[in-house]
Design a protein around this motif. Structure first.
Motif, PDB file in Angstrom:
ATOM      1  N   SER A   5       0.834  -1.195   0.000  1.00  0.00           N
ATOM      2  CA  SER A   5       0.000   0.000   0.000  1.00  0.00           C
ATOM      3  C   SER A   5       0.871   1.247   0.000  1.00  0.00           C
ATOM      4  O   SER A   5       2.046   1.192   0.350  1.00  0.00           O
ATOM      5  CB  SER A   5      -0.889   0.034   1.249  1.00  0.00           C
ATOM      6  OG  SER A   5      -1.843  -0.992   1.229  1.00  0.00           O
ATOM      7  N   LEU A   6       0.256   2.346  -0.372  1.00  0.00           N
ATOM      8  CA  LEU A   6       0.883   3.647  -0.244  1.00  0.00           C
ATOM      9  C   LEU A   6       0.272   4.294   0.999  1.00  0.00           C
ATOM     10  O   LEU A   6      -0.948   4.442   1.087  1.00  0.00           O
ATOM     11  CB  LEU A   6       0.631   4.517  -1.471  1.00  0.00           C
ATOM     12  CG  LEU A   6       1.385   5.836  -1.420  1.00  0.00           C
ATOM     13  CD1 LEU A   6       2.073   6.095  -2.738  1.00  0.00           C
ATOM     14  CD2 LEU A   6       0.470   6.967  -1.064  1.00  0.00           C
ATOM     15  N   TYR A   7       1.114   4.599   1.984  1.00  0.00           N
ATOM     16  CA  TYR A   7       0.658   5.220   3.227  1.00  0.00           C
ATOM     17  C   TYR A   7       0.814   6.727   3.110  1.00  0.00           C
ATOM     18  O   TYR A   7       1.882   7.224   2.738  1.00  0.00           O
ATOM     19  CB  TYR A   7       1.468   4.694   4.423  1.00  0.00           C
ATOM     20  CG  TYR A   7       1.018   3.326   4.857  1.00  0.00           C
ATOM     21  CD1 TYR A   7       0.179   3.176   5.950  1.00  0.00           C
ATOM     22  CD2 TYR A   7       1.410   2.183   4.173  1.00  0.00           C
ATOM     23  CE1 TYR A   7      -0.254   1.921   6.356  1.00  0.00           C
ATOM     24  CE2 TYR A   7       0.989   0.929   4.565  1.00  0.00           C
ATOM     25  CZ  TYR A   7       0.155   0.807   5.657  1.00  0.00           C
ATOM     26  OH  TYR A   7      -0.281  -0.434   6.045  1.00  0.00           O
ATOM     27  N   TRP A   8      -0.251   7.442   3.421  1.00  0.00           N
ATOM     28  CA  TRP A   8      -0.288   8.893   3.314  1.00  0.00           C
ATOM     29  C   TRP A   8       0.155   9.534   4.626  1.00  0.00           C
ATOM     30  O   TRP A   8      -0.312   9.167   5.694  1.00  0.00           O
ATOM     31  CB  TRP A   8      -1.694   9.365   2.973  1.00  0.00           C
ATOM     32  CG  TRP A   8      -2.137   8.929   1.622  1.00  0.00           C
ATOM     33  CD1 TRP A   8      -2.924   7.859   1.315  1.00  0.00           C
ATOM     34  CD2 TRP A   8      -1.800   9.541   0.374  1.00  0.00           C
ATOM     35  NE1 TRP A   8      -3.102   7.772  -0.043  1.00  0.00           N
ATOM     36  CE2 TRP A   8      -2.415   8.793  -0.644  1.00  0.00           C
ATOM     37  CE3 TRP A   8      -1.029  10.642   0.021  1.00  0.00           C
ATOM     38  CZ2 TRP A   8      -2.293   9.120  -1.994  1.00  0.00           C
ATOM     39  CZ3 TRP A   8      -0.904  10.967  -1.314  1.00  0.00           C
ATOM     40  CH2 TRP A   8      -1.531  10.211  -2.304  1.00  0.00           C
ATOM     41  N   ILE A   9       1.053  10.519   4.520  1.00  0.00           N
ATOM     42  CA  ILE A   9       1.528  11.286   5.673  1.00  0.00           C
ATOM     43  C   ILE A   9       0.840  12.641   5.645  1.00  0.00           C
ATOM     44  O   ILE A   9       0.888  13.352   4.639  1.00  0.00           O
ATOM     45  CB  ILE A   9       3.055  11.477   5.626  1.00  0.00           C
ATOM     46  CG1 ILE A   9       3.765  10.128   5.627  1.00  0.00           C
ATOM     47  CG2 ILE A   9       3.521  12.347   6.794  1.00  0.00           C
ATOM     48  CD1 ILE A   9       5.258  10.207   5.374  1.00  0.00           C
ATOM     49  N   HIS A  10       0.202  12.988   6.771  1.00  0.00           N
ATOM     50  CA  HIS A  10      -0.438  14.298   6.918  1.00  0.00           C
ATOM     51  C   HIS A  10      -0.155  14.794   8.324  1.00  0.00           C
ATOM     52  O   HIS A  10      -0.344  14.059   9.293  1.00  0.00           O
ATOM     53  CB  HIS A  10      -1.943  14.191   6.671  1.00  0.00           C
ATOM     54  CG  HIS A  10      -2.659  15.491   6.800  1.00  0.00           C
ATOM     55  ND1 HIS A  10      -2.416  16.550   5.971  1.00  0.00           N
ATOM     56  CD2 HIS A  10      -3.590  15.908   7.672  1.00  0.00           C
ATOM     57  CE1 HIS A  10      -3.181  17.559   6.317  1.00  0.00           C
ATOM     58  NE2 HIS A  10      -3.900  17.191   7.366  1.00  0.00           N
ATOM     59  N   GLU A  11       0.301  16.036   8.422  1.00  0.00           N
ATOM     60  CA  GLU A  11       0.652  16.649   9.702  1.00  0.00           C
ATOM     61  C   GLU A  11       1.600  15.760  10.505  1.00  0.00           C
ATOM     62  O   GLU A  11       1.384  15.471  11.676  1.00  0.00           O
ATOM     63  CB  GLU A  11      -0.603  16.990  10.501  1.00  0.00           C
ATOM     64  CG  GLU A  11      -1.422  18.085   9.864  1.00  0.00           C
ATOM     65  CD  GLU A  11      -2.617  18.501  10.715  1.00  0.00           C
ATOM     66  OE1 GLU A  11      -2.902  17.850  11.743  1.00  0.00           O
ATOM     67  OE2 GLU A  11      -3.247  19.499  10.337  1.00  0.00           O
ATOM     68  N   HIS A  12       2.653  15.296   9.847  1.00  0.00           N
ATOM     69  CA  HIS A  12       3.730  14.517  10.458  1.00  0.00           C
ATOM     70  C   HIS A  12       3.261  13.187  11.041  1.00  0.00           C
ATOM     71  O   HIS A  12       3.788  12.727  12.050  1.00  0.00           O
ATOM     72  CB  HIS A  12       4.452  15.341  11.526  1.00  0.00           C
ATOM     73  CG  HIS A  12       5.006  16.620  10.995  1.00  0.00           C
ATOM     74  ND1 HIS A  12       6.150  16.658  10.233  1.00  0.00           N
ATOM     75  CD2 HIS A  12       4.561  17.888  11.083  1.00  0.00           C
ATOM     76  CE1 HIS A  12       6.389  17.907   9.884  1.00  0.00           C
ATOM     77  NE2 HIS A  12       5.434  18.675  10.381  1.00  0.00           N
ATOM     78  N   ALA A  13       2.272  12.575  10.411  1.00  0.00           N
ATOM     79  CA  ALA A  13       1.796  11.273  10.876  1.00  0.00           C
ATOM     80  C   ALA A  13       1.228  10.479   9.710  1.00  0.00           C
ATOM     81  O   ALA A  13       0.671  11.041   8.772  1.00  0.00           O
ATOM     82  CB  ALA A  13       0.720  11.452  11.944  1.00  0.00           C
TER      83      ALA A  13
END
Length: 130
Positions: free
Chosen positions: A46-54
């Motif tokens: 999978s591609l894991y999405w990073i948002h606001e350093h998480a």
């Protein structure tokens, strides 16, 4: 065990923005300059999405395709799966993530608000409190 990728959700002001990228789309593809060297290991990943350093969500990878101009498409299933928030530093492009280091999906009925925000979780982790 599959290998995964991580990528910054660049331009997303909120998680709702990321969800908007997936809304009513039959397919979603990311444009990248180079094909990952470990592409065979990414099958089933999978591609894991990073948002606001998480890490906040993942999208299953369905394949890779070279374009006429030499660039590559990373094809994703058009769905966003919430995961347990895990701190992750910002980076350019994409990075590999081993399966044993990947966060678990949120359980049935578990709300994203049940998990600490990424920045707070990161600070608590540095202090050894989580």
């Amino acid at each position: 065990m599959p290998l995964h990728l991580t990528k910054i959700a660049f331009g997303a002001q909120s998680y709702d923005d990321i969800e908007g990228w997936f809304a009513n789309r039959p397919r979603l593809s990311l444009n990248t300059r180079y094909c990952p060297k470990r592409v065979e290991e990414l099958e089933g990943g999978s591609l894991y999405w990073i948002h606001e350093h998480a890490l906040v969500a993942r999208s299953p990878i369905t394949g890779f395709e070279q374009q006429d101009n030499g660039r590559w498409w990373i094809h994703l299933e058009p769905k966003l799966i919430r995961v347990q928030t895990r701190p992750r530093r910002a980076h350019q492009g994409w990075r590999y993530l081993k399966d044993e280091d990947a966060p678990a999906d949120l359980a049935e009925g578990e709300e994203a608000g049940d998990v600490l925000p990424g920045r707070l979780l990161g600070q608590l982790t540095k202090l050894g409190l989580v």
